[in-house]
Design an enzyme around this catalytic site. Structure first.
Site, PDB file in Angstrom:
ATOM      1  N   TYR A  98       0.802  -1.227   0.000  1.00 26.29           N
ATOM      2  CA  TYR A  98       0.000   0.000   0.000  1.00 26.29           C
ATOM      3  C   TYR A  98       0.835   1.277   0.000  1.00 26.29           C
ATOM      4  CZ  TYR A  98      -4.731  -1.817   0.842  1.00 26.29           C
ATOM      5  OH  TYR A  98      -5.956  -2.405   0.714  1.00 26.29           O
ATOM      6  N   LYS A 111       1.405 -15.238   4.693  1.00 31.57           N
ATOM      7  CA  LYS A 111       1.641 -16.136   3.550  1.00 31.57           C
ATOM      8  C   LYS A 111       3.136 -16.361   3.452  1.00 31.57           C
ATOM      9  CE  LYS A 111       0.381 -18.495  -0.057  1.00 31.57           C
ATOM     10  NZ  LYS A 111      -0.372 -19.781   0.039  1.00 31.57           N
ATOM     11  N   ASP A 169      -4.682 -18.106   2.423  1.00 33.80           N
ATOM     12  CA  ASP A 169      -5.632 -18.895   1.624  1.00 33.80           C
ATOM     13  C   ASP A 169      -6.438 -19.831   2.541  1.00 33.80           C
ATOM     14  OD1 ASP A 169      -3.248 -20.263   2.150  1.00 33.80           O
ATOM     15  OD2 ASP A 169      -3.124 -21.220   0.178  1.00 33.80           O
ATOM     16  N   ASP A 208      -7.188  -6.238   4.309  1.00 38.00           N
ATOM     17  CA  ASP A 208      -8.207  -5.642   3.434  1.00 38.00           C
ATOM     18  C   ASP A 208      -9.097  -6.740   2.863  1.00 38.00           C
ATOM     19  OD1 ASP A 208      -9.480  -3.665   1.775  1.00 38.00           O
ATOM     20  OD2 ASP A 208      -8.309  -4.474   0.102  1.00 38.00           O
ATOM     21  N   ASP A 268     -13.350  -8.028   3.937  1.00 37.31           N
ATOM     22  CA  ASP A 268     -14.541  -8.003   3.069  1.00 37.31           C
ATOM     23  C   ASP A 268     -15.255  -9.350   3.183  1.00 37.31           C
ATOM     24  OD1 ASP A 268     -14.097  -5.391   2.135  1.00 37.31           O
ATOM     25  OD2 ASP A 268     -14.576  -5.938   0.065  1.00 37.31           O
TER      26      ASP A 268
END
Ligand code: IPM
Ligand code: MN
Length: 353
Positions: A137, A188, A220, A244, A248
């Site tokens: 970001y 990850k 994942d 982020d 959601d």
């Protein structure tokens, strides 16, 4: 009487109308619980940029530092270049005010709002602690040989020890404050080896918090787990980008973007409160957007400002309206934006103090 100074950036799309309802609830809570709010409204967003070419003037930005909190509606509009206003307003607030914690609760209040089969409020009650100032970001994108078939685009995933340590510590402390005291690290590190910084600091710090039970999931598998067995997650800590994405997914588990709220914190300093959703331009001005996400963000803001009873009253009012069925559904258009605002204002005003 205590006065809280709050900057308000209503922003784009549905932002202004959900913020209007949010402020009605804020005023009702102030009346009921005996505090004052001093609001400073800012016009920034795409409309303002189209008119003035100004995204976020430095003097207005500097002035925010003397406020107690910032409330943001929504940012983003297809009439502006992708990312310009989002990065210039939300990004700048997060990065330049060093709002390093992005706290995103995911709590199902009634099973009829959950898209998963056979999951109840007992199964879905988690908090995602998202790092908010690092990762891809905040890195500069580069485009070598742009526009050619030899193009190479990059934007590194960069993590510092200090940035990682503080967010993991905050997450352990958050877990300590909850009955289950369970913390899951989401990274990850098997593919992005740079994220082994998270894995290492997490393992080391877990020794300082022996009462906290820990787990580790690659992102994942974490997505799979959130759908398959959301009850296995209590507090989760993760990087900015993964946070982020998983929030959601989490928002959908609790009933959708209409209810999900977040706090962008620099503990002890001016902090930012906003919904997780975007500006939903197609719904703007139609009185169909759900203001509950913004009102939940206001509840988080009141809690941060020390107005614990008012915060609990707003949260409780929403819970009661959802559980009782007075708010029938969270589908867009099922209730008017102002209708939901009125229901919550009435419920907060009726709370015994
Ligand atoms: C969020 C939003 C932002 C993000 C966008 C608007 C830049 O999606 O707050 O989750 O990616 O952080
Ligand atoms: Mn997002």
């Amino acid at each position: 009487m205590k006065t809280h100074r709050i900057a308000v950036i209503a922003g784009d799309g549905i932002g202004p109308e959900v913020v209007t309802q949010g402020l009605r609830v804020l005023h009702a809570a102030a009346d009921r619980f005996g505090f004052q709010v001093d609001l400073i409204e800012h016009p920034f967003g795409t409309e303002h940029w189209l008119k003035t070419e100004e995204v976020f003037p430095d003097d207005a930005f500097e002035a925010l530092k003397s406020m107690d909190a910032i409330l943001l509606g929504a940012i983003g509009d297809p009439r502006a270049p992708v990312g310009l206003i989002e990065r210039g307003i939300i990004g700048r607030l997060r990065w330049d005010l060093d709002l390093w914690v992005n706290l995103r609760p995911i709590k199902l209040l009634d099973e009829r709002f959950c898209p998963l089969k056979d999951k109840t409020p007992a199964d879905i009650d988690m908090v995602v602690v998202r790092e908010n100032t690092e990762d891809a970001y905040v890195q500069k994108p580069t485009f070598e040989n742009e526009g050619t078939t030899d193009e190479i685009a990059s934007q590194p995933m960069l993590y510092t020890y200090k940035g990682t340590e503080r967010i993991i510590r905050y997450a352990f402390e958050t877990a300590m404050g909850r009955p289950r005291k369970h913390l899951t690290l989401i990274d990850k590190a098997n593919a992005v080896r740079a994220q082994s910084l998270y894995t290492r600091i997490f393992a080391e710090m877990s020794k300082e918090f022996p009462e906290v039970e820990t787990a580790h999931l690659y992102v994942d598998a974490a997505c799979m787990r959130m759908v398959e067995s959301p009850e296995s997650i209590d507090v989760a800590v993760t990087t900015n980008l993964f946070g982020d994405i998983v929030t959601d997914l989490g928002a959908m588990l609790q009933g959708g973007m209409g209810v999900a709220a977040s706090a962008n914190l620099r503990p002890g300093e001016v902090s930012l409160f906003e919904s997780v959703h975007g500006s939903f331009p197609q719904a703007a001005g139609k009185n169909i957007a759900n203001p509950i996400a913004t009102i939940n963000a206001i509840s988080m803001m009141l809690d941060y400002l020390g107005e614990k009873e008012a915060a609990a009253a707003v949260e409780g009012a929403i819970a009661q309206l959802l559980i009782s069925g007075q708010i029938r559904s969270l589908e867009v258009g099922e209730h008017g934006t102002d209708e939901i605002g009125t229901m919550i204002v009435e419920a907060v005003s009726a709370v015994a103090v």
